[in-house]
Design a protein around this motif. Sequence first.
Motif, PDB file in Angstrom:
ATOM      1  N   UNK A  72       0.864  -1.179   0.000  1.00 36.92           N
ATOM      2  CA  UNK A  72       0.000   0.000   0.000  1.00 36.92           C
ATOM      3  C   UNK A  72       0.902   1.231   0.000  1.00 36.92           C
ATOM      4  N   UNK A  74       0.207   4.428  -0.083  1.00 35.81           N
ATOM      5  CA  UNK A  74      -0.204   5.481   0.850  1.00 35.81           C
ATOM      6  C   UNK A  74       0.311   5.217   2.248  1.00 35.81           C
ATOM      7  N   UNK A  75       0.175   3.972   2.670  1.00 35.90           N
ATOM      8  CA  UNK A  75       0.626   3.588   4.007  1.00 35.90           C
ATOM      9  C   UNK A  75       2.142   3.752   4.128  1.00 35.90           C
ATOM     10  N   UNK A  78       3.000   7.361   4.356  1.00 35.82           N
ATOM     11  CA  UNK A  78       2.583   7.863   5.666  1.00 35.82           C
ATOM     12  C   UNK A  78       3.597   7.468   6.741  1.00 35.82           C
ATOM     13  N   UNK A  82       5.712  10.042   8.840  1.00 38.19           N
ATOM     14  CA  UNK A  82       5.572   9.998  10.296  1.00 38.19           C
ATOM     15  C   UNK A  82       6.910   9.845  10.990  1.00 38.19           C
ATOM     16  N   UNK A  86       9.084  12.236  14.311  1.00 37.95           N
ATOM     17  CA  UNK A  86       9.237  11.741  15.692  1.00 37.95           C
ATOM     18  C   UNK A  86      10.458  12.333  16.402  1.00 37.95           C
ATOM     19  N   UNK A  93      11.680  18.242  22.972  1.00 33.79           N
ATOM     20  CA  UNK A  93      11.124  17.915  24.283  1.00 33.79           C
ATOM     21  C   UNK A  93      12.250  17.515  25.234  1.00 33.79           C
ATOM     22  N   UNK A 105      14.672   9.926  28.766  1.00 29.00           N
ATOM     23  CA  UNK A 105      13.671   8.861  28.802  1.00 29.00           C
ATOM     24  C   UNK A 105      12.705   8.980  27.639  1.00 29.00           C
ATOM     25  N   UNK A 106      12.292  10.211  27.363  1.00 31.22           N
ATOM     26  CA  UNK A 106      11.398  10.458  26.224  1.00 31.22           C
ATOM     27  C   UNK A 106      12.088  10.068  24.917  1.00 31.22           C
ATOM     28  N   UNK A 108      14.387   7.885  24.564  1.00 28.23           N
ATOM     29  CA  UNK A 108      14.458   6.419  24.525  1.00 28.23           C
ATOM     30  C   UNK A 108      13.166   5.835  23.956  1.00 28.23           C
ATOM     31  N   UNK A 109      12.039   6.329  24.464  1.00 23.94           N
ATOM     32  CA  UNK A 109      10.742   5.866  23.964  1.00 23.94           C
ATOM     33  C   UNK A 109      10.625   6.141  22.463  1.00 23.94           C
ATOM     34  N   UNK A 110      10.994   7.364  22.077  1.00 26.11           N
ATOM     35  CA  UNK A 110      10.876   7.754  20.669  1.00 26.11           C
ATOM     36  C   UNK A 110      11.745   6.879  19.780  1.00 26.11           C
ATOM     37  N   UNK A 113      10.366   3.433  19.448  1.00 26.30           N
ATOM     38  CA  UNK A 113       9.220   3.523  18.546  1.00 26.30           C
ATOM     39  C   UNK A 113       9.661   3.589  17.090  1.00 26.30           C
ATOM     40  N   UNK A 117       8.919   1.163  13.906  1.00 24.66           N
ATOM     41  CA  UNK A 117       8.347   1.684  12.668  1.00 24.66           C
ATOM     42  C   UNK A 117       9.213   1.331  11.454  1.00 24.66           C
TER      43      UNK A 117
END
Lengths: 128, 142
Positions: A72, A74-75, A78, A82, A86, A93, A105-106, A108-110, A113, A117
């Motif tokens: 796909x 489009x996906x 996207x 996206x 990030x 932040x 910590x933020x 690390x999460x990003x 993620x 992805x």
Amino acid sequence: MTGPYDVRVLLPLTIVLIALLAVLAIDAAYLTARGKPVDNPMFFLACAAELAVIAQLVVGIARIGDADAHMSKGLFVAYLAGLVCVLPVAGFWGIAERESRWGTGVLLVATLGLLVMVARLLQLWNGV
Amino acid sequence: MTDTPNSSSSKTRINSGPGRMLVAVYGLLGLAATGRSILQIAQTWPDQHLPYWLSAVAAVVYLVATVALARASARVALGTITFELFGVLAVGIWSYVDKAAFVAQGSAGDTTVWSKFGQGYGYVPLILPILGLWWLRRNESR
């Protein structure tokens, strides 16, 4: 399924991207565990990772025709778009949050993620 | 946005400290679910598929939870995260009981954020509300 262009450009780019994100994640985990805020090496590392993400966006869109026919588009686009958003958000932040460890910590999460992805992006590309 | 460190209380405000990581995870899931539901609905328009609308519900829940946590609105956060927990449990059970409702034509097994208890997202959607509720409870203002 994958032409010579893929092997010469896409594969190395993906490896560099994943390596940068992995190092960034380890760095972020280390700094968070030590209770340290974002430092200069981490900032430059994040910048390098963001550049690789942007390169992925450009190359990914340029070579979209080489992907699995069932993908796909489009996906895929996207996801590419996206991904680009990030790190800047998490980065600003994290820098704003310099007085505590949770800025890293933020990040690390990003970064974790982003790794997920990117993995999903590769699955899409190969038609999984 | 003006976060003054509050040393007056031993409790952490829900949007500070480790709470920031929670906001980050919610934000990331919100982004993923929003993008997913918009694409799913747009690409199959005008066909309606239940899972896609469930994705949209999940997206709204994550976005509201992100904002509520970031602004330290404990009550809104509590309500949203409780709903999220019931949502993921209900949709998770539903997706195992009535598999046919969660297979959309043409999109290889494309389901929704909460189907199979969030399996497609490494079960993060299942763990997150539990973590969130624990965090809210721990920092409850008495």
